[in-house]
Design a protein around this motif. Structure first.
Motif, PDB file in Angstrom:
ATOM      1  N   PRO A  56       0.832  -1.215   0.000  1.00  0.00           N
ATOM      2  CA  PRO A  56       0.000   0.000   0.000  1.00  0.00           C
ATOM      3  C   PRO A  56       0.862   1.258   0.000  1.00  0.00           C
ATOM      4  CG  PRO A  56      -0.772  -1.565   1.647  1.00  0.00           C
ATOM      5  CD  PRO A  56       0.551  -2.072   1.167  1.00  0.00           C
ATOM      6  N   ARG A  57       0.363   2.303  -0.665  1.00  0.00           N
ATOM      7  CA  ARG A  57       1.125   3.555  -0.736  1.00  0.00           C
ATOM      8  C   ARG A  57       1.282   4.214   0.625  1.00  0.00           C
ATOM      9  NH1 ARG A  57      -1.163   3.785  -5.935  1.00  0.00           N
ATOM     10  NH2 ARG A  57      -3.129   4.634  -5.167  1.00  0.00           N
ATOM     11  N   ASP A  58       0.392   3.881   1.559  1.00  0.00           N
ATOM     12  CA  ASP A  58       0.503   4.494   2.885  1.00  0.00           C
ATOM     13  C   ASP A  58       1.313   3.642   3.859  1.00  0.00           C
ATOM     14  OD1 ASP A  58      -1.231   2.418   3.209  1.00  0.00           O
ATOM     15  OD2 ASP A  58      -2.813   3.562   4.201  1.00  0.00           O
ATOM     16  N   SER A  59       1.972   2.603   3.355  1.00  0.00           N
ATOM     17  CA  SER A  59       2.782   1.756   4.241  1.00  0.00           C
ATOM     18  C   SER A  59       4.053   2.502   4.646  1.00  0.00           C
ATOM     19  CB  SER A  59       3.145   0.436   3.553  1.00  0.00           C
ATOM     20  OG  SER A  59       3.833   0.674   2.346  1.00  0.00           O
ATOM     21  N   ASP A  60       4.580   2.171   5.815  1.00  0.00           N
ATOM     22  CA  ASP A  60       5.752   2.870   6.345  1.00  0.00           C
ATOM     23  C   ASP A  60       7.019   2.474   5.595  1.00  0.00           C
ATOM     24  OD1 ASP A  60       4.420   4.316   8.332  1.00  0.00           O
ATOM     25  OD2 ASP A  60       4.448   2.580   9.687  1.00  0.00           O
ATOM     26  N   LEU A  61       7.914   3.449   5.432  1.00  0.00           N
ATOM     27  CA  LEU A  61       9.248   3.213   4.876  1.00  0.00           C
ATOM     28  C   LEU A  61      10.225   3.417   6.029  1.00  0.00           C
ATOM     29  CD1 LEU A  61       8.918   5.270   1.555  1.00  0.00           C
ATOM     30  CD2 LEU A  61       8.463   2.835   1.907  1.00  0.00           C
ATOM     31  N   THR A  62      10.759   2.327   6.529  1.00  0.00           N
ATOM     32  CA  THR A  62      11.606   2.386   7.727  1.00  0.00           C
ATOM     33  C   THR A  62      13.067   2.602   7.341  1.00  0.00           C
ATOM     34  OG1 THR A  62      10.114   0.824   8.828  1.00  0.00           O
ATOM     35  CG2 THR A  62      12.299   1.162   9.820  1.00  0.00           C
ATOM     36  N   PRO A  63      13.672   3.705   7.802  1.00  0.00           N
ATOM     37  CA  PRO A  63      15.090   3.948   7.475  1.00  0.00           C
ATOM     38  C   PRO A  63      15.977   2.798   7.947  1.00  0.00           C
ATOM     39  CG  PRO A  63      14.084   5.912   8.431  1.00  0.00           C
ATOM     40  CD  PRO A  63      13.098   4.789   8.613  1.00  0.00           C
ATOM     41  N   ASN A  64      16.854   2.323   7.074  1.00  0.00           N
ATOM     42  CA  ASN A  64      17.790   1.258   7.423  1.00  0.00           C
ATOM     43  C   ASN A  64      19.130   1.922   7.765  1.00  0.00           C
ATOM     44  OD1 ASN A  64      19.525  -0.975   7.505  1.00  0.00           O
ATOM     45  ND2 ASN A  64      18.308  -2.093   5.992  1.00  0.00           N
ATOM     46  N   HIS A  65      19.242   2.380   9.018  1.00  0.00           N
ATOM     47  CA  HIS A  65      20.420   3.144   9.430  1.00  0.00           C
ATOM     48  C   HIS A  65      21.693   2.306   9.391  1.00  0.00           C
ATOM     49  CE1 HIS A  65      17.910   6.506  10.547  1.00  0.00           C
ATOM     50  NE2 HIS A  65      17.206   5.775  11.407  1.00  0.00           N
ATOM     51  N   THR A  66      21.577   1.054   9.760  1.00  0.00           N
ATOM     52  CA  THR A  66      22.766   0.186   9.777  1.00  0.00           C
ATOM     53  C   THR A  66      23.351   0.052   8.381  1.00  0.00           C
ATOM     54  OG1 THR A  66      21.882  -1.069  11.657  1.00  0.00           O
ATOM     55  CG2 THR A  66      23.629  -2.102  10.354  1.00  0.00           C
ATOM     56  N   LEU A  67      22.490  -0.214   7.405  1.00  0.00           N
ATOM     57  CA  LEU A  67      22.970  -0.360   6.034  1.00  0.00           C
ATOM     58  C   LEU A  67      23.531   0.968   5.509  1.00  0.00           C
ATOM     59  CD1 LEU A  67      23.349  -2.012   3.486  1.00  0.00           C
ATOM     60  CD2 LEU A  67      20.960  -1.544   2.882  1.00  0.00           C
ATOM     61  N   ARG A  68      22.879   2.069   5.851  1.00  0.00           N
ATOM     62  CA  ARG A  68      23.371   3.371   5.376  1.00  0.00           C
ATOM     63  C   ARG A  68      24.779   3.639   5.909  1.00  0.00           C
ATOM     64  NH1 ARG A  68      23.528   7.806   8.014  1.00  0.00           N
ATOM     65  NH2 ARG A  68      21.857   7.269   9.464  1.00  0.00           N
ATOM     66  N   ARG A  69      25.006   3.317   7.185  1.00  0.00           N
ATOM     67  CA  ARG A  69      26.330   3.543   7.764  1.00  0.00           C
ATOM     68  C   ARG A  69      27.381   2.654   7.091  1.00  0.00           C
ATOM     69  NH1 ARG A  69      23.246   3.255  12.737  1.00  0.00           N
ATOM     70  NH2 ARG A  69      22.764   5.364  13.476  1.00  0.00           N
ATOM     71  N   LEU A  70      27.004   1.409   6.785  1.00  0.00           N
ATOM     72  CA  LEU A  70      27.930   0.504   6.079  1.00  0.00           C
ATOM     73  C   LEU A  70      28.284   1.069   4.703  1.00  0.00           C
ATOM     74  CD1 LEU A  70      26.374  -2.985   6.931  1.00  0.00           C
ATOM     75  CD2 LEU A  70      28.594  -2.104   7.706  1.00  0.00           C
ATOM     76  N   ILE A  71      27.285   1.582   4.012  1.00  0.00           N
ATOM     77  CA  ILE A  71      27.526   2.150   2.674  1.00  0.00           C
ATOM     78  C   ILE A  71      28.430   3.379   2.785  1.00  0.00           C
ATOM     79  CG2 ILE A  71      26.433   3.309   0.717  1.00  0.00           C
ATOM     80  CD1 ILE A  71      23.981   1.501   1.195  1.00  0.00           C
ATOM     81  N   GLN A  72      28.137   4.245   3.775  1.00  0.00           N
ATOM     82  CA  GLN A  72      28.965   5.445   3.954  1.00  0.00           C
ATOM     83  C   GLN A  72      30.406   5.075   4.287  1.00  0.00           C
ATOM     84  OE1 GLN A  72      26.470   7.392   6.942  1.00  0.00           O
ATOM     85  NE2 GLN A  72      25.959   9.014   5.474  1.00  0.00           N
ATOM     86  N   ALA A  73      30.584   4.063   5.153  1.00  0.00           N
ATOM     87  CA  ALA A  73      31.944   3.639   5.522  1.00  0.00           C
ATOM     88  C   ALA A  73      32.682   3.082   4.305  1.00  0.00           C
ATOM     89  CB  ALA A  73      31.877   2.591   6.638  1.00  0.00           C
ATOM     90  N   TRP A  74      31.971   2.296   3.502  1.00  0.00           N
ATOM     91  CA  TRP A  74      32.582   1.711   2.296  1.00  0.00           C
ATOM     92  C   TRP A  74      32.985   2.807   1.307  1.00  0.00           C
ATOM     93  CZ3 TRP A  74      31.303   1.712  -2.888  1.00  0.00           C
ATOM     94  CH2 TRP A  74      31.947   0.775  -3.687  1.00  0.00           C
ATOM     95  N   CYS A  75      32.125   3.812   1.157  1.00  0.00           N
ATOM     96  CA  CYS A  75      32.430   4.918   0.243  1.00  0.00           C
ATOM     97  C   CYS A  75      33.653   5.690   0.707  1.00  0.00           C
ATOM     98  CB  CYS A  75      31.231   5.870   0.147  1.00  0.00           C
ATOM     99  SG  CYS A  75      29.818   5.182  -0.744  1.00  0.00           S
ATOM    100  N   THR A  76      33.767   5.913   2.027  1.00  0.00           N
ATOM    101  CA  THR A  76      34.923   6.623   2.574  1.00  0.00           C
ATOM    102  C   THR A  76      36.207   5.833   2.339  1.00  0.00           C
ATOM    103  OG1 THR A  76      33.537   7.632   4.286  1.00  0.00           O
ATOM    104  CG2 THR A  76      35.922   7.605   4.672  1.00  0.00           C
ATOM    105  N   GLU A  77      36.151   4.505   2.562  1.00  0.00           N
ATOM    106  CA  GLU A  77      37.324   3.644   2.359  1.00  0.00           C
ATOM    107  C   GLU A  77      37.784   3.643   0.909  1.00  0.00           C
ATOM    108  OE1 GLU A  77      36.201  -0.196   3.729  1.00  0.00           O
ATOM    109  OE2 GLU A  77      36.046   0.401   5.839  1.00  0.00           O
ATOM    110  N   ASN A  78      36.844   3.821  -0.025  1.00  0.00           N
ATOM    111  CA  ASN A  78      37.184   3.754  -1.456  1.00  0.00           C
ATOM    112  C   ASN A  78      37.201   5.123  -2.130  1.00  0.00           C
ATOM    113  OD1 ASN A  78      37.192   0.667  -2.337  1.00  0.00           O
ATOM    114  ND2 ASN A  78      35.532   0.941  -0.818  1.00  0.00           N
ATOM    115  N   ALA A  79      37.277   6.177  -1.303  1.00  0.00           N
ATOM    116  CA  ALA A  79      37.283   7.530  -1.857  1.00  0.00           C
ATOM    117  C   ALA A  79      38.447   7.759  -2.802  1.00  0.00           C
ATOM    118  CB  ALA A  79      37.316   8.555  -0.724  1.00  0.00           C
ATOM    119  N   SER A  80      39.616   7.150  -2.501  1.00  0.00           N
ATOM    120  CA  SER A  80      40.799   7.335  -3.355  1.00  0.00           C
ATOM    121  C   SER A  80      40.622   6.699  -4.725  1.00  0.00           C
ATOM    122  CB  SER A  80      42.031   6.742  -2.665  1.00  0.00           C
ATOM    123  OG  SER A  80      41.859   5.342  -2.460  1.00  0.00           O
ATOM    124  N   LEU A  81      39.637   5.820  -4.841  1.00  0.00           N
ATOM    125  CA  LEU A  81      39.377   5.150  -6.120  1.00  0.00           C
ATOM    126  C   LEU A  81      38.252   5.833  -6.911  1.00  0.00           C
ATOM    127  CD1 LEU A  81      39.552   1.441  -4.869  1.00  0.00           C
ATOM    128  CD2 LEU A  81      41.338   2.768  -6.029  1.00  0.00           C
TER     129      LEU A  81
END
Length: 415
Positions: A56-81
């Motif tokens: 349903p369009r009114d269903s909740d979208l729950t932020p996945n903070h753990t995954l976001r932090r993992l993605i941010q950490a991975w991006c920082t580690e590979n910034a030189s690339l």
């Protein structure tokens, strides 16, 4: 970046790009917020893209903070690339905060700040607008506008009208907002808005006309036949080509007038406020196809009245303007233009009118209608106009006798 191996669970199943703001839906699948919101709110889908389960369009979208932090950490580690860092997303609007804002709107000290916040949220994305619609924000904006009218204050009107226009309202909600017992107050308030002076009058008055259009389209006949003269007194000046409203606002005003034209009382009020000459001046300018169709539709209704025809004929460019639109705009425009000329020919025909029609090429254009692939009923109307003016037009080189002989059986002798 193409040579770097990106973990699969960093990739959004919809966009196939690294997620910037991962959110998990009720089916347990995680998507990038922008992608799933577009899927739900813009393209109006109601299933999970991966599992195909109901979503349903009114269903909740729950932020996945753990995954976001993992993605941010991975991006920082590979910034030189060459991997770009992903910033932490702003907190998203939710239903509870919308309700808090509506509560704040009741406090005079917080009204302007709250309206600006709501306006920003509404402009941001479709998800926000969906939450605001669920919380009855559009109805709250209408109530605010009515209150401004009663208290004679204009602060906040621009924001309230903007918010109302941005939010898509369901047909059921529209009926709740625009009820006949409430519409009188809405129209009276918006008519007042049209008469006020604003620094940003173009946007405010355009939005006001758009809301007025929604009101009349959702009103019963018994209400529309009792519209006050003040509405037409304020609408007609907006139709002049002086930048009073946007093109969208102009088209809304034309839709409104066409919708209320069937009632004789409304036609009289429009004519009294110079509607015919105003519309003809508008048509002599550069209008898009739909606007021309609307103008011709209104003129047809107004020319069903003697005063409307008199105002039409008093305008020097009226007949030429209408004739010019035949076979140049659309089938709808053809229909309305020929019907206008037929009304003039049936009820306001004089030698001067016949000569003017001949002079500007009406006879020649009607002969073209007869020769071209036009609807049969339009050809019948064209033939009737030719018959009605036969006494004046019979010796004119504008008339193709072969065409008349073929189409006007039984009347060729008089021509």
């Amino acid at each position: 970046m193409n040579e770097i191996e990106i973990p699969n669970y960093f990739i959004c199943p919809i966009s196939l790009q690294i997620m910037k703001d991962p959110v998990t839906v009720v089916t347990g699948i995680t998507y990038d917020r922008d992608s799933i919101e577009h899927w739900l709110f813009t393209t109006r889908n109601n299933t999970c893209p991966v599992t195909k389960q109901p979503l349903p369009r009114d269903s909740d979208l729950t932020p996945n903070h753990t995954l976001r932090r993992l993605i941010q950490a991975w991006c920082t580690e590979n910034a030189s690339l060459g991997v770009d860092r992903i910033p932490t997303p702003k907190p998203s609007l939710d239903r509870f905060y919308v309700r808090k804002l509506l509560k704040d709107l009741e406090d005079p000290k917080l009204q302007m700040k709250t309206l600006r916040q709501l306006d920003l949220f509404a402009a941001e994305n479709e998800r926000n607008r969906s939450y605001m619609a669920e919380a009855a924000v559009p109805k709250a904006m209408i109530s605010f506008i009515i209150t401004c009218f009663k208290e004679g204050r204009v602060d906040g009107l621009e924001e309230a009208l903007s918010i109302f226009q941005l939010i898509r309202i369901s047909p059921a909600e529209t009926k709740l907002i625009f009820s006949d017992q409430y519409n009188h107050h809405i129209i009276e308030s918006l008519t007042w808005v049209l008469g006020c002076e604003f620094r940003n009058h173009l946007t405010i008055k355009s939005h006001a006309v758009l809301v007025l259009k929604s009101v009349v389209e959702n009103s019963k006949s018994s209400f529309l036949e009792r519209l006050k003269p003040e509405l037409f007194e304020q609408i007609m000046p907006l139709m002049r080509q002086d930048g009073s409203v946007t093109q969208e606002g102009l088209k809304a005003a034309l839709h409104l007038l066409l919708h209320v034209c069937p009632w004789n009382r409304n036609r009289r009020k429009m004519i009294e406020n110079g509607a015919v000459s105003t519309l003809l001046d508008l048509e002599l300018g550069q209008l898009e196809r739909r606007s021309t169709e609307l103008v011709l539709g209104i003129l047809f209704h107004l020319c069903s009245c003697a005063d409307g025809r008199a105002q039409f004929l008093a305008h020097k460019g009226s007949i030429a303007a209408v004739k010019k639109r035949i076979m140049r705009v659309s089938a709808v425009a053809d229909d309305r233009a020929i019907l206008i000329l037929l009304l003039i020919s049936r009820f306001s025909r004089t030698k001067i009118v016949s000569e003017e029609m001949l002079k500007v090429g009406v006879a020649a254009k009607l002969c073209m209608v007869l020769q071209n692939d036009c609807a049969t009923y339009l050809k019948d109307k064209a033939m009737e106009i030719l018959r009605l003016h036969s006494d004046v037009w019979k010796d004119s080189p504008e008339i193709d006798r072969n065409v008349l002989t073929r189409y006007i059986k039984g009347n060729t002798q008089s021509l």
